[in-house]
Scaffold this motif. Structure first.
Motif, short mmCIF file in Angstrom:
data_model
loop_
_atom_site.label_atom_id
_atom_site.label_comp_id
_atom_site.label_asym_id
_atom_site.label_seq_id
_atom_site.Cartn_x
_atom_site.Cartn_y
_atom_site.Cartn_z
N SER A 62 0.82 -1.21 0.00
CA SER A 62 0.00 0.00 0.00
C SER A 62 0.86 1.27 0.00
N LEU A 63 2.02 1.20 0.64
CA LEU A 63 2.91 2.35 0.68
C LEU A 63 3.42 2.69 -0.71
N TRP A 64 3.82 1.66 -1.48
CA TRP A 64 4.34 1.88 -2.82
C TRP A 64 3.24 2.33 -3.78
N LEU A 65 2.05 1.79 -3.61
CA LEU A 65 0.93 2.17 -4.48
C LEU A 65 0.51 3.61 -4.22
N SER A 66 0.53 4.00 -2.95
CA SER A 66 0.18 5.39 -2.62
C SER A 66 1.27 6.35 -3.10
N ARG A 67 2.51 5.87 -3.12
CA ARG A 67 3.62 6.69 -3.62
C ARG A 67 3.41 7.05 -5.08
N ASN A 68 2.87 6.12 -5.83
CA ASN A 68 2.63 6.37 -7.25
C ASN A 68 1.54 7.41 -7.48
N LYS A 69 0.69 7.61 -6.48
CA LYS A 69 -0.39 8.60 -6.60
C LYS A 69 0.05 9.98 -6.14
N ASP A 70 1.24 10.05 -5.54
CA ASP A 70 1.75 11.33 -5.05
C ASP A 70 2.06 12.25 -6.25
N THR A 71 1.56 13.47 -6.22
CA THR A 71 1.70 14.37 -7.37
C THR A 71 3.16 14.72 -7.65
N ILE A 72 3.97 14.85 -6.61
CA ILE A 72 5.38 15.17 -6.81
C ILE A 72 6.09 14.01 -7.50
N GLN A 73 5.79 12.80 -7.03
CA GLN A 73 6.40 11.61 -7.65
C GLN A 73 5.96 11.48 -9.10
N GLN A 74 4.71 11.75 -9.37
CA GLN A 74 4.21 11.67 -10.74
C GLN A 74 4.91 12.68 -11.64
N GLU A 75 5.13 13.88 -11.12
CA GLU A 75 5.83 14.90 -11.91
C GLU A 75 7.29 14.50 -12.14
N LEU A 76 7.88 13.91 -11.13
CA LEU A 76 9.27 13.45 -11.24
C LEU A 76 9.40 12.39 -12.33
N VAL A 77 8.48 11.43 -12.32
CA VAL A 77 8.50 10.36 -13.33
C VAL A 77 8.27 10.95 -14.72
N ALA A 78 7.35 11.90 -14.81
CA ALA A 78 7.05 12.52 -16.10
C ALA A 78 8.26 13.25 -16.67
N ALA A 136 24.12 -2.17 -10.88
CA ALA A 136 24.49 -0.76 -11.01
C ALA A 136 23.18 0.02 -11.06
N LEU A 137 22.91 0.81 -10.04
CA LEU A 137 21.67 1.58 -9.94
C LEU A 137 21.94 3.01 -10.34
N ILE A 138 21.09 3.56 -11.21
CA ILE A 138 21.25 4.93 -11.70
C ILE A 138 19.97 5.69 -11.43
N ALA A 139 20.06 6.75 -10.65
CA ALA A 139 18.90 7.60 -10.36
C ALA A 139 18.80 8.67 -11.44
N LEU A 140 17.94 8.43 -12.43
CA LEU A 140 17.86 9.33 -13.57
C LEU A 140 17.36 10.72 -13.21
N ASP A 141 16.64 10.84 -12.10
CA ASP A 141 16.13 12.16 -11.71
C ASP A 141 17.23 13.08 -11.20
N THR A 142 18.44 12.57 -11.08
CA THR A 142 19.57 13.43 -10.71
C THR A 142 20.41 13.81 -11.92
N TYR A 143 19.89 13.51 -13.12
CA TYR A 143 20.61 13.83 -14.36
C TYR A 143 19.65 14.45 -15.39
N LEU A 144 18.88 15.43 -14.96
CA LEU A 144 17.89 16.06 -15.84
C LEU A 144 18.40 17.36 -16.46
N GLY A 145 19.64 17.73 -16.18
CA GLY A 145 20.20 18.99 -16.69
C GLY A 145 20.36 19.98 -15.55
N LYS A 146 21.50 20.63 -15.48
CA LYS A 146 21.86 21.46 -14.33
C LYS A 146 20.87 22.59 -14.05
#
Length: 320
Positions: free
Chosen positions: A69-85, A140-150
């Protein structure tokens, strides 16, 4: 006589270029197989029905105590959705990244035949830039949200010197440095010289594994910062030597000259404002470059050599 020297020099350069071209062709022929798994997209599409399957495929991405339920609710979080987008918009395809990683892994495999390519997993991390890349034995884990452009709006609250390298081209540089840390063997880093040579090894490794990247990208400098370091190399070295800092165990020195910072702390008003941070890393890189140029030693052996041995046998002379 001058013409003869010129011709000899030109022939030497052509021979060196030919050797380098042959080396790169041999490395490219290794053709490491790489697949990038977009866990960031997979998790964003998780439902109550398929989340157990995702957990089974990627158990290392989940905490054993977190409920579905925690992970499913995370997907509904507007900030997380914007991050993924935003990640999806920037990384519509990972073809260029995959090509870059293949080149990196080919080089590592060439110099370290025992190397086994890991699974490449991309994710989002709520911009946890301190853990942009994580490397383990098989992952090897890569967090793509830390490479969106300076200049991305997500980074507005982050200091400029930190977000300067939040660019796609830095992903494999960060990966190479993470692997360098796994291959460098160095006992206690007690002195400033220990720290300088450690990062010199790391930068030399990165430059060897990613020869198509620029010196600026390897060290994380702007062209202006790298030029400042080159122009002031002799002065920086004299400052370290005259103040007997090289073999000092003062714990403040890594903060002043090694760690990422907006500038290096010479405590001199006429210099501090213009200097880039990590200037000790830059000097350490030049020492290791000099050592490798003047000694017949393999990359693998150099990474295990003690800092003082490298320094004593480097014949290092700063640019004037």
């Amino acid at each position: 006589m001058k013409k003869l020297v010129f011709v000899i020099g030109l022939l030497f350069m052509l021979h060196a270029c030919k050797q380098e071209h042959t080396l790169e062709n041999n490395i490219a022929a290794i053709d490491t197989k790489v697949t990038i798994e977009r866990f960031d997209q997979i998790l964003a599409q998780a439902t109550a029905d398929n989340l157990p399957e995702i957990r089974a495929e990627y158990p290392f991405m989940f905490s054993g105590t977190d409920k579905d339920s925690l992970w499913l609710s995370r997907n509904k979080d507007t900030i997380q959705q914007e991050l993924v987008a935003e990640v999806n918009a920037t990384y519509k395809t990972t073809a260029a990244l995959q090509k870059d990683i293949v080149s990196l892994f080919n080089h590592i495999k060439y110099y370290f035949p025992e190397f086994q390519p890991p699974r490449i997993i991309t994710t989002t991390s709520m911009v946890d830039y301190r853990n942009s890349v994580i490397v383990t034995e098989g992952l090897a884990l890569i967090a793509l949200d830390t490479y969106l452009g300076k200049d991305h709006r997500f980074y507005e609250g982050i200091q400029k010197f930190i977000r300067e390298n939040f660019e796609a081209h830095q992903i494999t540089v960060d990966l190479s440095k993470a692997y360098a840390d796994r291959y460098i063997y160095q006992e206690e880093r007690r002195t400033l010289l220990d720290e300088m040579v450690y990062y010199g090894k790391q930068l030399y490794f990165s430059a060897t594994m990613l020869p198509h990247k620029t010196a600026e990208q390897h060290i994380g400098y702007t062209p202006e910062q790298l030029e400042w370091a080159k122009l002031n190399e002799h002065y920086i070295w004299r400052y370290f030597v005259e103040r007997e800092l090289l073999f000092s165990t003062d714990t403040k020195l890594p903060v002043r000259f090694i760690k990422p910072a907006p500038f290096s702390k010479f405590y001199l008003a006429e210099i501090d404002g213009d200097s880039p941070g990590k200037i000790g890393q830059y000097i350490g890189w030049q020492i290791v470059n000099a050592y490798m140029a003047h000694n017949e030693v393999s990359l693998k052996d150099m990474l295990k050599t003690k800092p003082k041995v490298i320094f004593d046998n480097s014949k290092f002379k700063p640019r004037k």
